[in-house]
Design a protein around this motif. Structure first.
Motif, mmCIF file in Angstrom:
data_model
loop_
_atom_site.group_PDB
_atom_site.id
_atom_site.type_symbol
_atom_site.label_atom_id
_atom_site.label_comp_id
_atom_site.label_asym_id
_atom_site.label_seq_id
_atom_site.Cartn_x
_atom_site.Cartn_y
_atom_site.Cartn_z
ATOM 1 N N LYS A 122 0.833 -1.209 0.000
ATOM 2 C CA LYS A 122 0.000 0.000 0.000
ATOM 3 C C LYS A 122 0.865 1.255 0.000
ATOM 4 C CE LYS A 122 -0.779 -0.079 5.036
ATOM 5 N NZ LYS A 122 -1.809 -0.226 6.091
ATOM 6 N N PHE A 123 1.977 1.242 0.738
ATOM 7 C CA PHE A 123 2.899 2.387 0.723
ATOM 8 C C PHE A 123 3.569 2.517 -0.637
ATOM 9 C CE2 PHE A 123 7.280 3.895 1.012
ATOM 10 C CZ PHE A 123 7.085 5.165 1.538
ATOM 11 N N ALA A 124 3.984 1.377 -1.201
ATOM 12 C CA ALA A 124 4.672 1.382 -2.488
ATOM 13 C C ALA A 124 3.774 1.948 -3.582
ATOM 14 C CB ALA A 124 5.128 -0.032 -2.851
ATOM 15 N N HIS A 125 2.515 1.513 -3.622
ATOM 16 C CA HIS A 125 1.590 2.024 -4.633
ATOM 17 C C HIS A 125 1.273 3.505 -4.406
ATOM 18 C CE1 HIS A 125 0.707 -1.493 -7.024
ATOM 19 N NE2 HIS A 125 0.518 -2.222 -5.940
ATOM 20 N N ARG A 126 1.166 3.918 -3.149
ATOM 21 C CA ARG A 126 0.895 5.333 -2.880
ATOM 22 C C ARG A 126 2.068 6.194 -3.326
ATOM 23 N NH1 ARG A 126 -3.791 6.464 -2.414
ATOM 24 N NH2 ARG A 126 -4.291 5.655 -0.361
ATOM 25 N N PHE A 127 3.271 5.700 -3.079
ATOM 26 C CA PHE A 127 4.465 6.432 -3.502
ATOM 27 C C PHE A 127 4.461 6.628 -5.013
ATOM 28 C CE2 PHE A 127 8.801 6.344 -5.167
ATOM 29 C CZ PHE A 127 9.376 7.395 -4.476
ATOM 30 N N VAL A 128 4.138 5.561 -5.748
ATOM 31 C CA VAL A 128 4.094 5.658 -7.206
ATOM 32 C C VAL A 128 2.966 6.591 -7.643
ATOM 33 C CG1 VAL A 128 3.770 4.376 -9.359
ATOM 34 C CG2 VAL A 128 5.118 3.380 -7.506
ATOM 35 N N GLY A 129 1.853 6.552 -6.923
ATOM 36 C CA GLY A 129 0.756 7.455 -7.246
ATOM 37 C C GLY A 129 1.197 8.910 -7.188
ATOM 38 N N TYR A 130 1.929 9.263 -6.138
ATOM 39 C CA TYR A 130 2.421 10.638 -6.019
ATOM 40 C C TYR A 130 3.524 10.932 -7.034
ATOM 41 C CZ TYR A 130 -0.225 11.242 -1.708
ATOM 42 O OH TYR A 130 -1.244 11.361 -0.789
ATOM 43 N N LEU A 131 4.315 9.922 -7.340
ATOM 44 C CA LEU A 131 5.347 10.099 -8.358
ATOM 45 C C LEU A 131 4.711 10.382 -9.718
ATOM 46 C CD1 LEU A 131 8.478 9.924 -8.419
ATOM 47 C CD2 LEU A 131 8.233 7.602 -9.290
ATOM 48 N N GLU A 132 3.611 9.690 -10.002
ATOM 49 C CA GLU A 132 2.911 9.913 -11.264
ATOM 50 C C GLU A 132 2.207 11.273 -11.283
ATOM 51 O OE1 GLU A 132 3.500 8.233 -13.679
ATOM 52 O OE2 GLU A 132 3.983 6.188 -13.067
ATOM 53 N N GLU A 133 1.776 11.755 -10.129
ATOM 54 C CA GLU A 133 1.232 13.112 -10.074
ATOM 55 C C GLU A 133 2.287 14.120 -10.515
ATOM 56 O OE1 GLU A 133 -0.513 14.244 -6.378
ATOM 57 O OE2 GLU A 133 -1.871 12.521 -6.281
ATOM 58 N N GLU A 134 3.520 13.904 -10.087
ATOM 59 C CA GLU A 134 4.610 14.792 -10.491
ATOM 60 C C GLU A 134 4.918 14.640 -11.978
ATOM 61 O OE1 GLU A 134 5.970 17.171 -8.824
ATOM 62 O OE2 GLU A 134 4.844 16.722 -6.998
ATOM 63 N N ALA A 135 4.763 13.417 -12.497
ATOM 64 C CA ALA A 135 4.996 13.187 -13.916
ATOM 65 C C ALA A 135 3.969 13.947 -14.752
ATOM 66 C CB ALA A 135 4.940 11.693 -14.232
ATOM 67 N N VAL A 136 2.712 13.927 -14.306
ATOM 68 C CA VAL A 136 1.665 14.674 -15.003
ATOM 69 C C VAL A 136 2.010 16.161 -15.015
ATOM 70 C CG1 VAL A 136 -0.748 15.409 -14.901
ATOM 71 C CG2 VAL A 136 -0.164 13.006 -14.536
ATOM 72 N N HIS A 137 2.481 16.656 -13.879
ATOM 73 C CA HIS A 137 2.871 18.073 -13.796
ATOM 74 C C HIS A 137 4.041 18.376 -14.734
ATOM 75 C CE1 HIS A 137 3.804 21.997 -12.125
ATOM 76 N NE2 HIS A 137 5.045 21.596 -11.931
ATOM 77 N N ALA A 138 5.024 17.472 -14.762
ATOM 78 C CA ALA A 138 6.196 17.680 -15.609
ATOM 79 C C ALA A 138 5.821 17.741 -17.083
ATOM 80 C CB ALA A 138 7.214 16.569 -15.367
ATOM 81 N N TYR A 139 4.942 16.848 -17.522
ATOM 82 C CA TYR A 139 4.533 16.853 -18.922
ATOM 83 C C TYR A 139 3.605 18.036 -19.236
ATOM 84 C CZ TYR A 139 6.786 12.416 -19.847
ATOM 85 O OH TYR A 139 7.735 11.424 -20.017
ATOM 86 N N THR A 140 2.911 18.525 -18.238
ATOM 87 C CA THR A 140 2.110 19.732 -18.432
ATOM 88 C C THR A 140 3.027 20.921 -18.706
ATOM 89 O OG1 THR A 140 0.317 18.937 -17.008
ATOM 90 C CG2 THR A 140 0.437 21.301 -17.361
ATOM 91 N N GLU A 141 4.143 21.000 -17.980
ATOM 92 C CA GLU A 141 5.122 22.063 -18.216
ATOM 93 C C GLU A 141 5.761 21.905 -19.595
ATOM 94 O OE1 GLU A 141 5.774 24.742 -16.104
ATOM 95 O OE2 GLU A 141 3.919 23.925 -15.273
ATOM 96 N N TYR A 142 5.996 20.686 -19.998
ATOM 97 C CA TYR A 142 6.536 20.393 -21.330
ATOM 98 C C TYR A 142 5.576 20.945 -22.393
ATOM 99 C CZ TYR A 142 9.335 17.457 -24.552
ATOM 100 O OH TYR A 142 10.177 16.998 -25.534
ATOM 101 N N LEU A 143 4.290 20.673 -22.216
ATOM 102 C CA LEU A 143 3.278 21.152 -23.165
ATOM 103 C C LEU A 143 3.237 22.679 -23.208
ATOM 104 C CD1 LEU A 143 0.302 18.700 -22.563
ATOM 105 C CD2 LEU A 143 1.599 18.980 -24.680
#
Length: 213
Positions: A122-143
């Protein structure tokens, strides 16, 4: 794209602030060099799905039980992230020191995530969930930089056109858009997987979310 899981329990807060801590050196190092950042991001991002899928696969074999489609879902996530990497390799060729950085980051992250998943899925999946939130933000900046003309909106790589079934005249902006959508899906899947564990439900008893295409 702005969806965010508010951390409440201690493990959630730990996962959230750990991700926030890890992105500080990334921001200082890459700044607005989005394609180079994507190369490192996707190399690391392809690890969790493979680790989780592998461990669930082995548990399924040991316990003689189905996984509810979660093994396939996590392995699809890993393959999807790998295709992101193959795509951005066509956009920016990494220098030798970037390759060395990727090698070091992947080696550390694989072992750390492996141990984390064994200790608390559950911790591992939550960590990835937040990591993917940052990925969405990063690609938004790219756009944003693509739309502002700061980065040239070059033709989409052929591998991206084939994988995402894009129009033949697709541009880099189209590629970043679909990659961001993938990352949003990864975010939702991993937060959902963590929620299941918090509710005391088992992955094998809860069908995995649909795939990417």
């Amino acid at each position: 794209m702005k969806k965010h899981h508010e951390p409440k329990a201690l493990p959630d807060k730990l996962a959230y602030w750990l991700v926030k801590l890890l992105i500080v050196p990334k921001q200082l190092f890459f700044q607005r060099r989005h394609s180079s950042h994507a190369l490192l991001l996707e190399t690391v991002a392809a690890v969790p799905g493979m680790v989780g899928g592998m461990l669930l696969h082995l548990r399924s074999l040991r316990r003689f039980e189905h996984s509810g489609g979660w093994i396939r879902a996590l392995l699809e996530e890993a393959e999807n992230e790998r295709m992101h990497l193959m795509t951005f390799l066509e956009v920016a060729q990494p220098k030798w020191w970037e390759r060395a950085l990727v090698l070091a980051a992947q080696g550390v992250y694989f072992n750390a995530y492996f141990v984390a998943y064994l200790a608390s899925p559950k911790f591992a999946h939550r960590f990835v969930g937040y990591l993917e939130e940052e990925a969405v933000h990063a690609y938004t900046e790219y756009l944003k930089d693509l739309e502002a003309g700061i980065i040239e909106n070059t033709p989409a790589p052929a591998i991206a056109i084939d994988y995402w079934r894009l129009p033949a005249d697709a541009k880099l902006k189209d590629v970043v858009t679909v990659v961001r959508a993938d990352e949003a899906h990864h975010r939702n899947v991993n937060h959902f997987a963590s929620d299941i564990h918090y509710l005391g439900m088992k992955l094998k008893d809860t069908p995995a979310p649909l795939g990417y295409h």
